[in-house]
Structures are given as structure tokens and as C-alpha cells.
Write a protein that holds these residues in place. Structure first.
Motif, PDB file in Angstrom:
ATOM      1  N   ASP A 112       0.835  -1.197   0.000  1.00 54.04           N
ATOM      2  CA  ASP A 112       0.000   0.000   0.000  1.00 54.04           C
ATOM      3  C   ASP A 112       0.876   1.255   0.000  1.00 54.04           C
ATOM      4  O   ASP A 112       2.100   1.193   0.102  1.00 54.04           O
ATOM      5  N   ASP A 113       0.205   2.386  -0.104  1.00 51.18           N
ATOM      6  CA  ASP A 113       0.926   3.650  -0.239  1.00 51.18           C
ATOM      7  C   ASP A 113       1.810   3.947   0.967  1.00 51.18           C
ATOM      8  O   ASP A 113       2.895   4.526   0.828  1.00 51.18           O
ATOM      9  N   TYR A 114       1.357   3.548   2.157  1.00 50.06           N
ATOM     10  CA  TYR A 114       2.126   3.872   3.357  1.00 50.06           C
ATOM     11  C   TYR A 114       3.422   3.068   3.429  1.00 50.06           C
ATOM     12  O   TYR A 114       4.476   3.582   3.825  1.00 50.06           O
ATOM     13  N   THR A 115       3.348   1.800   3.055  1.00 55.83           N
ATOM     14  CA  THR A 115       4.548   0.971   3.042  1.00 55.83           C
ATOM     15  C   THR A 115       5.542   1.493   2.006  1.00 55.83           C
ATOM     16  O   THR A 115       6.754   1.577   2.264  1.00 55.83           O
ATOM     17  N   GLU A 122       5.750   4.546   0.968  1.00 55.71           N
ATOM     18  CA  GLU A 122       6.273   5.822   1.458  1.00 55.71           C
ATOM     19  C   GLU A 122       7.386   5.585   2.465  1.00 55.71           C
ATOM     20  O   GLU A 122       8.386   6.318   2.498  1.00 55.71           O
ATOM     21  N   LEU A 123       7.227   4.563   3.301  1.00 56.42           N
ATOM     22  CA  LEU A 123       8.279   4.230   4.261  1.00 56.42           C
ATOM     23  C   LEU A 123       9.554   3.802   3.536  1.00 56.42           C
ATOM     24  O   LEU A 123      10.674   4.171   3.935  1.00 56.42           O
ATOM     25  N   GLN A 124       9.412   3.027   2.479  1.00 52.41           N
ATOM     26  CA  GLN A 124      10.575   2.616   1.700  1.00 52.41           C
ATOM     27  C   GLN A 124      11.247   3.814   1.044  1.00 52.41           C
ATOM     28  O   GLN A 124      12.482   3.905   1.018  1.00 52.41           O
ATOM     29  N   HIS A 130      11.194   6.829   2.146  1.00 52.32           N
ATOM     30  CA  HIS A 130      11.807   7.579   3.243  1.00 52.32           C
ATOM     31  C   HIS A 130      13.206   7.030   3.539  1.00 52.32           C
ATOM     32  O   HIS A 130      14.168   7.791   3.673  1.00 52.32           O
TER      33      HIS A 130
END
Length: 220
Positions: free
Chosen positions: A154-157, A159-161, A163
Motif C-alpha cells: 500500500d501507499d504507506y509501506t 512511502e516508508l521505503q 523515506h
């Protein structure tokens, strides 16, 4: 010797190379120097000190002299003062001259950088270039991983990558600047460091050396 204990040994020898200290003061200095190892306890430090004493690298002085901490209102505690032996100084110089792969790793590099002011310029260059090479390899793996997993997370995972990727990219840019400064210094075109006068940290007096390793180490 584990990688973690090796970092602690190097840091202890390096700090005591400057001046003898008792364990309480040494632990405070280590908390500042090691940053991410702030959780080190007396139960970790003192076995290291005893091991270094047993190996002949440290000498215990004044074990019966009473020491009063600056914050104490009453009461006294006996403090052992540790100092480097001639063998300890030689051991620190040997560790300082090591520019092999361990010096490029996350746990080692920050501490090695803290003692760059005492490190030979050629060794500094090898460590910086080795660290940059290691991170460039990490960047390639991270970019490949993001490309492969883009559709599965998903988008949050994602985004963490991203980051984490940006953190490593910042450190590579910082290393490029340091390497360029070292090269300029070697040819007489620059100063020893763009950030600090003694190799221990930023010129503004903050406790951690500058740059991405002390912001977000970019651990894989």
C-alpha cells in the motif's frame, strides 16, 4: 569479539587516549559519542573495562581515592580512574589505522568518524570511499526492491521505503562533499573539514557529528 563490543572497545580507547577518566565520566562521554548506543549500561561498560585491563590495554589508578560527584550534596564514592597503558595506546593506533570493511558499517562508521581528527588522511579517504561504496550498493538494492514491490504494497509501506531511500541518498551526498573536501585539502585547495575544526563534531558544539548518519543512519 562481537561487532558491538568492538565498537565499544574502540570508543573507550579513543576517549581515554585524550585523558584518564573514571567510569562514571567515561560512561557520560560514551553516551554522547555513541549516539544510537545510549542504552549502554554499567553492566555493559564495566566488563569491557575489565577485559581491557586484563589484556594490558588499560591501567586502574587510585582505586582507594574517594571521589565526590559534582551533583552530590553528601556522601562519597570510591572511583577507579582508567588510563591507557603503552600497549593500549598502540592498540588504539592499530584500530585507528584499520580502514577495512568493518569501518564502513553502520555501527562502526559513526564512531570512526568521531575520531577522524586523529586519523591519517589516507585512512580517512579509504574509510569515506568504502562507506560511500557500501551505501551505493545499498541504494541499488533498495531501488530494485521498490520497483519489484510497488504493486504489492500500500501507499504507506511504499512511502516508508522511499523515506529510507532518501535517507541513504542524503548520506551519499554528504560523503561526496567530505571526500571532495579531503581531496581539496590534499592538494592545498581547502580546509580539513567543512563542518568541524577537530574532527569530533560540528562547529556549533552539538553533541553528534553532522550529516545523515546521525540523522537517520539508513540501516538496511
Amino acid at each position: 569479539m562481537s561487532r558491538r563490543s568492538g565498537v565499544l572497545e574502540f570508543a573507550v580507547l579513543g576517549l581515554l587516549h585524550d585523558a584518564p577518566m573514571h567510569g562514571y565520566e567515561l560512561r557520560k562521554r560514551l553516551n554522547v559519542l555513541l549516539g544510537s548506543f545510549r542504552a549502554f549500561s554499567y553492566g555493559t561498560l564495566y566488563p569491557c573495562l575489565k577485559s581491557l585491563v586484563a589484556q594490558g590495554f588499560l591501567v586502574e589508578d587510585n582505586p582507594d581515592v574517594e571521589y565526590v560527584p559534582a551533583t552530590a550534596l553528601n556522601g562519597k564514592r570510591s572511583k577507579i580512574v582508567y588510563r591507557l597503558s603503552p600497549e593500549g595506546k598502540q592498540r588504539f593506533e592499530e584500530l585507528l589505522a584499520d580502514s577495512g570493511p568493518d569501518a564502513w558499517e553502520d555501527e562502526h562508521f559513526g564512531v570512526r568518524f568521531a575520531f577522524f581528527g586523529q586519523t591519517d588522511r589516507a585512512v580517512r579517504m579509504r574509510v569515506l570511499e568504502g562507506r560511500r561504496s557500501r551505501l551505493e550498493e545499498r541504494l541499488e538494492r533498495m531501488r530494485s526492491s521498490i520497483a519489484r514491490t510497488r504493486e504489492r504494497f500500500d501507499d504507506y509501506t511504499l512511502e516508508l521505503q522511499r523515506h529510507g531511500l532518501e535517507s541513504v541518498e542524503r548520506e551519499v551526498r554528504w560523503l561526496n562533499e567530505l571526500i571532495e573536501t579531503e581531496r581539496a585539502t590534499r592538494t592545498g585547495r581547502g580546509t580539513a573539514s567543512p563542518h568541524t575544526s577537530d574532527g569530533r563534531g560540528p562547529a556549533d558544539g552539538s553533541s553528534d557529528p553532522p550529516g545523515p548518519p546521525y540523522d537517520r543512519p539508513g540501516r538496511s
